[in-house]
Motif scaffolding. Structure first.
Motif, PDB file in Angstrom:
ATOM      1  N   GLU A   1      39.570  -3.080 -18.354  1.00  0.00           N
ATOM      2  CA  GLU A   1      40.491  -2.991 -17.137  1.00  0.00           C
ATOM      3  C   GLU A   1      40.063  -3.093 -15.881  1.00  0.00           C
ATOM      4  N   ASP A   2      39.165  -2.123 -15.593  1.00  0.00           N
ATOM      5  CA  ASP A   2      38.367  -2.363 -13.885  1.00  0.00           C
ATOM      6  C   ASP A   2      37.608  -3.581 -13.562  1.00  0.00           C
ATOM      7  N   LEU A   3      37.224  -4.115 -14.862  1.00  0.00           N
ATOM      8  CA  LEU A   3      36.425  -5.381 -14.638  1.00  0.00           C
ATOM      9  C   LEU A   3      37.595  -6.652 -14.359  1.00  0.00           C
ATOM     10  N   LYS A   4      38.522  -6.428 -14.920  1.00  0.00           N
ATOM     11  CA  LYS A   4      39.677  -7.552 -14.980  1.00  0.00           C
ATOM     12  C   LYS A   4      40.150  -7.531 -13.538  1.00  0.00           C
ATOM     13  N   THR A   5      40.707  -6.125 -13.256  1.00  0.00           N
ATOM     14  CA  THR A   5      41.187  -5.943 -11.847  1.00  0.00           C
ATOM     15  C   THR A   5      40.248  -6.362 -10.731  1.00  0.00           C
ATOM     16  N   ALA A   6      38.953  -5.958 -10.787  1.00  0.00           N
ATOM     17  CA  ALA A   6      38.002  -6.620  -9.868  1.00  0.00           C
ATOM     18  C   ALA A   6      37.759  -8.008  -9.883  1.00  0.00           C
ATOM     19  N   LEU A   7      37.807  -8.635 -11.014  1.00  0.00           N
ATOM     20  CA  LEU A   7      37.821 -10.221 -10.959  1.00  0.00           C
ATOM     21  C   LEU A   7      38.874 -10.919 -10.295  1.00  0.00           C
ATOM     22  N   ASP A   8      40.061 -10.318 -10.634  1.00  0.00           N
ATOM     23  CA  ASP A   8      41.217 -10.862 -10.090  1.00  0.00           C
ATOM     24  C   ASP A   8      41.391 -10.679  -8.409  1.00  0.00           C
ATOM     25  N   GLY A   9      40.922  -9.325  -8.095  1.00  0.00           N
ATOM     26  CA  GLY A   9      41.012  -9.005  -6.530  1.00  0.00           C
ATOM     27  C   GLY A   9      39.932  -9.994  -6.097  1.00  0.00           C
ATOM     28  N   LEU A  10      38.727 -10.317  -6.445  1.00  0.00           N
ATOM     29  CA  LEU A  10      37.727 -11.164  -5.945  1.00  0.00           C
ATOM     30  C   LEU A  10      38.289 -12.809  -5.752  1.00  0.00           C
ATOM     31  N   GLU A  11      38.846 -13.071  -6.910  1.00  0.00           N
ATOM     32  CA  GLU A  11      39.359 -14.552  -6.835  1.00  0.00           C
ATOM     33  C   GLU A  11      40.471 -14.676  -5.634  1.00  0.00           C
ATOM     34  N   SER A  12      41.333 -13.702  -5.492  1.00  0.00           N
ATOM     35  CA  SER A  12      42.087 -13.631  -4.155  1.00  0.00           C
ATOM     36  C   SER A  12      41.462 -13.741  -3.146  1.00  0.00           C
ATOM     37  N   LEU A  13      40.243 -12.600  -2.884  1.00  0.00           N
ATOM     38  CA  LEU A  13      39.555 -12.632  -1.732  1.00  0.00           C
ATOM     39  C   LEU A  13      38.849 -14.053  -1.409  1.00  0.00           C
ATOM     40  N   LEU A  14      38.114 -14.552  -2.522  1.00  0.00           N
ATOM     41  CA  LEU A  14      37.587 -15.938  -2.357  1.00  0.00           C
ATOM     42  C   LEU A  14      38.390 -17.090  -1.871  1.00  0.00           C
ATOM     43  N   ALA A  15      39.794 -16.855  -2.285  1.00  0.00           N
ATOM     44  CA  ALA A  15      40.823 -17.920  -1.754  1.00  0.00           C
ATOM     45  C   ALA A  15      40.930 -17.809  -0.580  1.00  0.00           C
ATOM     46  N   ASP A  16      41.269 -16.496   0.075  1.00  0.00           N
ATOM     47  CA  ASP A  16      41.528 -16.234   1.602  1.00  0.00           C
ATOM     48  C   ASP A  16      40.410 -16.197   2.455  1.00  0.00           C
ATOM     49  N   SER A  17      39.290 -16.257   2.069  1.00  0.00           N
ATOM     50  CA  SER A  17      38.296 -15.980   3.038  1.00  0.00           C
ATOM     51  C   SER A  17      37.470 -17.385   3.516  1.00  0.00           C
ATOM     52  N   ASP A  18      36.863 -17.270   4.583  1.00  0.00           N
ATOM     53  CA  ASP A  18      35.914 -18.475   5.003  1.00  0.00           C
ATOM     54  C   ASP A  18      34.778 -18.764   3.990  1.00  0.00           C
ATOM     55  N   GLU A  19      33.932 -19.652   4.520  1.00  0.00           N
ATOM     56  CA  GLU A  19      32.990 -20.466   3.708  1.00  0.00           C
ATOM     57  C   GLU A  19      31.754 -19.421   3.845  1.00  0.00           C
ATOM     58  N   ALA A  20      31.495 -18.767   5.019  1.00  0.00           N
ATOM     59  CA  ALA A  20      30.299 -17.882   5.093  1.00  0.00           C
ATOM     60  C   ALA A  20      30.563 -16.722   4.121  1.00  0.00           C
ATOM     61  N   LEU A  21      31.847 -15.835   4.234  1.00  0.00           N
ATOM     62  CA  LEU A  21      32.236 -14.999   3.580  1.00  0.00           C
ATOM     63  C   LEU A  21      32.399 -15.417   2.041  1.00  0.00           C
ATOM     64  N   ASN A  22      32.772 -16.511   1.875  1.00  0.00           N
ATOM     65  CA  ASN A  22      32.692 -16.742   0.323  1.00  0.00           C
ATOM     66  C   ASN A  22      31.357 -16.925  -0.223  1.00  0.00           C
ATOM     67  N   ALA A  23      30.271 -17.338   0.662  1.00  0.00           N
ATOM     68  CA  ALA A  23      28.887 -17.617   0.133  1.00  0.00           C
ATOM     69  C   ALA A  23      28.294 -16.178  -0.122  1.00  0.00           C
ATOM     70  N   GLN A  24      28.817 -15.081   0.355  1.00  0.00           N
ATOM     71  CA  GLN A  24      28.323 -13.842   0.508  1.00  0.00           C
ATOM     72  C   GLN A  24      28.704 -13.020  -0.875  1.00  0.00           C
ATOM     73  N   MET A  25      30.047 -13.394  -1.083  1.00  0.00           N
ATOM     74  CA  MET A  25      30.855 -12.864  -2.270  1.00  0.00           C
ATOM     75  C   MET A  25      30.799 -13.516  -3.635  1.00  0.00           C
ATOM     76  N   GLN A  26      30.596 -14.544  -3.568  1.00  0.00           N
ATOM     77  CA  GLN A  26      30.222 -15.446  -4.828  1.00  0.00           C
ATOM     78  C   GLN A  26      29.280 -15.104  -5.806  1.00  0.00           C
ATOM     79  N   PRO A  27      28.038 -14.564  -5.371  1.00  0.00           N
ATOM     80  CA  PRO A  27      27.056 -14.145  -6.570  1.00  0.00           C
ATOM     81  C   PRO A  27      27.788 -12.985  -7.373  1.00  0.00           C
TER      82      PRO A  27
END
Length: 199
Positions: free
Chosen positions: A92-118
């Motif tokens: 459950e926690d992994l799924k919530t984290a995954l969905d939240g990160l997908e949303s963040l990646l969609a709304d963030s700039d390229e530099a922040l995406n590069a930081q969060m992608q790994p």
């Protein structure tokens, strides 16, 4: 005349004192503002170092000391919270984290995406590895309905997903017409050829 001069000079002295007090107060406010800004920058930079080291608990603490309007504080705080949640390792926690990160990646700039992608990719793999292993356990224990539920969620790049799903569906009689077609296809590619048998 001397007494009159004293009375005339008093307002000027009061004005001068007020001006000096205001100047001192303004100077003190500027100094305090500079110190405050440097403190915020220090906490933010420390949070970035903690995130780079995957030390999410410390990053959350550092970011809590930074105003939400400062640079990417809001996004990084959310990112750290989600990564910290994923450390529990539960589905459950992994799924919530995954969905939240997908949303963040969609709304963030390229530099922040590069930081969060790994970290997103790490949680992605961890979540689907967990589902895959659970599906295999269900198959081994002949709990085919649960296996189908999990296998349907797993990306096709995982080994033998199509074959396992066909097998689990055949065992649960889910969508027989569709299963029959896929099962024949699976058997065609997984059964040994006559050459293999004769050899």
């Amino acid at each position: 005349r001397g007494l009159g001069d004293v009375y005339k000079r008093q307002p000027k002295r009061k004005f001068s004192r007020k001006l000096i007090c205001c100047s001192i107060t303004l100077f003190a406010c500027i100094i305090a503002g500079v110190i405050f800004c440097r403190s915020i920058a220090a906490h933010y930079q420390q949070a970035e170092r903690n995130l780079a080291e995957n030390n999410f608990q410390s990053a959350v603490i550092e970011l809590s000391r930074v105003p939400f309007f400062y640079r990417n504080q809001k996004s990084l705080s959310r990112y750290a919270d989600l990564c910290l949640m994923a450390e529990s390792g539960t589905k459950e926690d992994l799924k919530t984290a995954l969905d939240g990160l997908e949303s963040l990646l969609a709304d963030s700039d390229e530099a922040l995406n590069a930081q969060m992608q790994p970290q997103y990719e790490s949680i992605y793999k961890q979540y689907y590895d967990l589902l895959y292993q659970a599906a295999l356990d269900y198959l081994q224990n002949a709990r085919f309905a649960q296996a189908v539920e999990y296998l349907q969620q797993i990306p096709p790049e995982y080994p033998c997903i199509v074959e396992l799903l066909c097998y689990a569906r055949a065992q649960t009689n889910v969508d027989n017409s569709d299963t029959s077609h896929h099962l024949k296809t699976c058997l065609l590619y997984t059964s040994p050829s006559p050459r293999d048998i004769s050899g």
